[in-house]
Scaffold this active site. Structure first.
Site, mmCIF file in Angstrom:
data_model
loop_
_atom_site.group_PDB
_atom_site.id
_atom_site.type_symbol
_atom_site.label_atom_id
_atom_site.label_comp_id
_atom_site.label_asym_id
_atom_site.label_seq_id
_atom_site.Cartn_x
_atom_site.Cartn_y
_atom_site.Cartn_z
ATOM 1 N N THR A 170 -5.739 -46.587 2.717
ATOM 2 C CA THR A 170 -4.551 -46.485 1.942
ATOM 3 C C THR A 170 -4.536 -46.116 0.336
ATOM 4 O O THR A 170 -5.304 -46.199 -0.252
ATOM 5 C CB THR A 170 -4.514 -48.320 2.019
ATOM 6 N N GLY A 209 -11.245 -52.925 0.317
ATOM 7 C CA GLY A 209 -12.068 -53.346 -0.174
ATOM 8 C C GLY A 209 -13.729 -53.048 -0.562
ATOM 9 O O GLY A 209 -14.395 -52.727 -0.195
ATOM 10 N N GLU A 460 -4.683 -52.826 8.719
ATOM 11 C CA GLU A 460 -4.629 -52.761 9.530
ATOM 12 C C GLU A 460 -3.460 -52.644 10.181
ATOM 13 O O GLU A 460 -3.403 -52.496 11.659
ATOM 14 C CB GLU A 460 -5.701 -53.474 10.555
#
Length: 705
Positions: A170, A209, A460
């Site tokens: 992303t 992350g 997701e």
């Protein structure tokens, strides 16, 4: 006192404690009946064999044995003590999580843990570990997208933690729209390298992350640009690359890479979500993960995957995992809610003003919030197992070169991820609110659970966006049924479509299902509701040529209807076919099935009536049936949450303690464990001193701003 350990990690949770205080409160007891007595009576009155039911739910792959074995180890480690972590700053929470992550990995070596042991320990400690993405998306992507040669090189490094990886897809400007990613991977035929470049600020990787401060490698998804025979660059869409982004000695970003943590979030304080940009950063040809997509380094010829969607396998895996994990997240919230509302007494019955105060869970207004969610935990359990089976079967087919199941798996994982995480995120908050004022407190067990789980509705694939994928798949199935309307194929999905279509064509009114007479009719009614919604959208989209965007809200509703029907069907089939269900618990599990189905049927009553799935008479009767079911389930609610075998260490809740010592623990945490109570403040506004005796003033606060 020295608040640093041998590694130099700040440990403010070890400041001087109030536990040595001795005052009259040490001898006070809660009013009677007390929590332990209440829970003991509830557990004694049920016919539910808790241990047998727990074995049925969780004994697969040695889950219960593993939890007990790992719990004994982690509870002994001082670093895993949770008593004061709610009072830490984000920086200290991250340092604590990193220290814990390192210790967990050392325990793997010490005790010879396998991967399931490690993940169990990670679950019990309940940090979103800085290593989490390394052990999930990073390694999974290598296993699914890397060539055999790439796997042979990278997997030993990943499994031994010689490198730490993350997953960078992303971006600041694009999340769910993967095709819109802006980061470029431009092939240089001269040097036979790819050049990673962020042409705009919005091309910055974002939210990734474990990458902000921890990882030194990343799967980087970028637009693959390859020159054609005329030298003009052509885009082949987003593809994954494995990239070293930090120096292995200094851990500083490599030249041409800007990277860091994005800052505070609603939850996930223990994980370092990243931003990352590249400036003409060169990576070798071998960085392109090439199990399905290949670029010949000599000719520059690109070979795309036979099925382009296969490159999103990691995302599908994570979605299937999210569906499976959703049951335990909700089970934690429901366990706390059931135990506390069983103990908590509020008000006397208006028709018995001299009687005792009533247990909160005995009020229908509380039952209607909590007990359908109790049923949902069991629904999600069986759905999660079914999702995992479907995923494994589809991956086996893909490995064998058969991609026929990919569309179904992608649709199923998208739909269930969206619907199940909505149920759980809303359910956690519903449970918290049902606890009244104490549900708002730090000792409730929700202070980390609630904000951390909120991310699931977005990660997701945003829950509204991914339902379009489900709707598109269903419309294709309806088109196939329309094309062959009079044929009978034995297909469990298409044949009911055709029955509905023929009735609509011939002007025949389908009879409503008698949902109180046959449990299988409940399943049929949910599927008819979905079929009717699907047919309406088919007419609007295919026949009337309505634009896709104008139908988006209906598409979302259709996807959730389909997922709800699947949940009802899976629970029903499990009750019919699973012989491992303890016989004494079967009637109560059937009550949970009925409560879940009737609760949602009442919520969507108009759809069921309009589609002819359920008669008006039966719909009118639903509220009575729901009340009767809740009255039957309530006496067994404590046993039903006990069966999830969630240890107090994981719950970290004064309200949800197994032993029922709710009020004792609430007071203990406030009076003896709260570091704010260890300082004496200076409230005089005309004096700069903030804490009596420390000499510090406003400057000490300003220094941290």
């Amino acid at each position: 006192m020295n608040n640093h350990d041998a590694k130099g990690i700040t440990r403010p949770w070890t400041v001087s404690r109030l536990s040595n205080m001795s005052d009259f409160t040490d001898h006070l007891q809660p009013s009677q009946p007390n929590g332990p007595e209440i829970l003991a009576r509830k557990r004694a009155q049920t016919h539910i064999p808790v241990d047998e039911l727990a074995h049925h739910l969780l004994a697969h792959d040695g889950y219960l044995e593993r939890q007990a074995r790992i719990l004994r180890i982690v509870e002994k480690e001082p670093l895993f003590d949770k008593k004061r972590q709610a009072n830490l700053s984000r920086e200290d929470l991250f340092k604590l999580a990193l220290a814990r992550a390192k210790l967990l990995r050392r325990l793997v070596d010490k005790y010879g843990w396998d991967i399931d042991d490690y993940k169990m320990a990670e679950t019990l400690v309940d940090d979103v570990s800085p290593y989490y993405l390394h052990m999930h998306m990073f390694i999974t992507t290598i296993r699914e997208q890397a060539s055999d040669a790439q796997q042979a090189y990278w997997l030993p490094l990943i499994e031994s933690f010689k490198i730490i990886g993350a997953y960078a897809q992303t971006e600041l400007g694009h999340g769910s729209n993967v095709q819109g990613l802006e980061l470029q991977a431009r092939w240089d035929p001269g040097s036979k390298e790819f050049i990673l470049h962020s042409p705009t600020l919005t091309a910055s990787k974002w939210w990734n992350g474990s990458l902000g401060r921890t990882a030194n490698h990343a799967i980087v998804v970028a637009q693959l640009l390859v020159p054609d025979s005329g030298g003009e660059y052509q885009s082949h869409g987003p593809h994954p690359f494995i990239v070293q982004v930090r120096d292995m000695q200094t851990h500083q970003p490599r030249r041409g890479v800007v990277i860091g943590d994005i800052g505070p979030k609603f939850g996930y304080a223990t994980i370092d979500n990243a931003y990352m940009l590249f400036h003409h950063f060169r990576i070798p040809h071998s960085a392109l993960l090439s199990r399905y997509a290949k670029l010949d380094p000599d000719s520059g010829q690109f070979s795309k995957p036979a099925v382009p969607a296969v490159v999103y396998g990691t995302m599908t895996y994570v979605r299937s995992l999210i569906v499976l994990q959703s049951r335990m997240a909700l089970a934690r919230a429901v366990t706390i809610a059931v135990r506390y509302t069983t103990i908590r007494r509020q008000f006397r019955d208006r028709d018995d003003p001299k009687g005792p105060e009533v247990a909160v869970l005995e009020y229908p207004t509380v039952q209607i919030r909590i007990l359908p969610l109790l049923a949902t935990t069991y629904v999600l359990h069986y759905a999660g197992q079914a999702m995992q089976r479907t995923y494994r079967e589809a991956r086996e087919q893909i490995q064998a070169g058969d991609f026929s199941g990919l569309a179904h798996m992608h649709s199923l994982s998208s739909g269930l991820k969206s619907f199940c995480t909505d149920l759980v995120a809303d359910g956690i908050e519903t449970c918290r609110r049902a606890l009244g004022g104490h549900g708002y407190g730090g000792a409730s067990g929700f202070i980390r659970l609630s904000p951390d789980y909120l991310s699931r509705v977005t990660v997701e694939g945003d829950n509204w966006m991914i339902t379009q994928q489900v709707a598109a798949y269903l419309i294709k199935r309806m088109q196939a049924a329309v094309t062959n309307i009079d044929s009978v194929t034995g297909n469990e999905t298409e044949d009911p479509y055709k029955e509905f279509l023929r009735a609509n064509r011939d002007g025949v009114k389908l009879e409503p299902y008698k949902v109180f007479d046959d449990d299988s009719n409940i399943v049929r009614s949910f599927h008819r509701r979905t079929t009717a919604l699907l047919y309406d959208i088919y007419v609007e989209r295919v026949t009337k040529k309505r634009t896709w965007t104008s139908l988006m809200t209906q598409l979302h509703r259709l996807s959730h209807a389909q997922s709800l029907a699947l949940l009802v069907e899976i629970f029903h089939d499990t009750l019919q076919n699973d012989r491992s269900i303890p016989q004494p618990a079967k009637d109560t599990l059937r009550d949970l099935y009925l409560l879940f189905a009737f609760f949602h049927m009442e919520t969507h009553a108009y759809d069921f009536f309009r589609s002819g799935a359920v008669s008006q008479r039966d719909l009118d009767e639903l509220p009575n049936r729901v009340r009767q079911l809740m009255a039957r389930i309530e006496p067994h609610a404590v046993a039903l949450v006990d069966a999830w075998k969630i240890p107090d260490y994981l719950l970290d809740s004064a309200l949800g303690r197994f032993d029922g010592k709710v009020y004792e623990d609430l007071f203990h945490r406030a009076h003896r464990l709260n570091p704010l109570n260890e300082i004496t403040i200076n409230p005089n506004y005309w004096e700069d001193e903030l804490v009596k005796g420390d000499g510090g003033g406003w400057s000490s606060v300003l220094a941290k701003l």
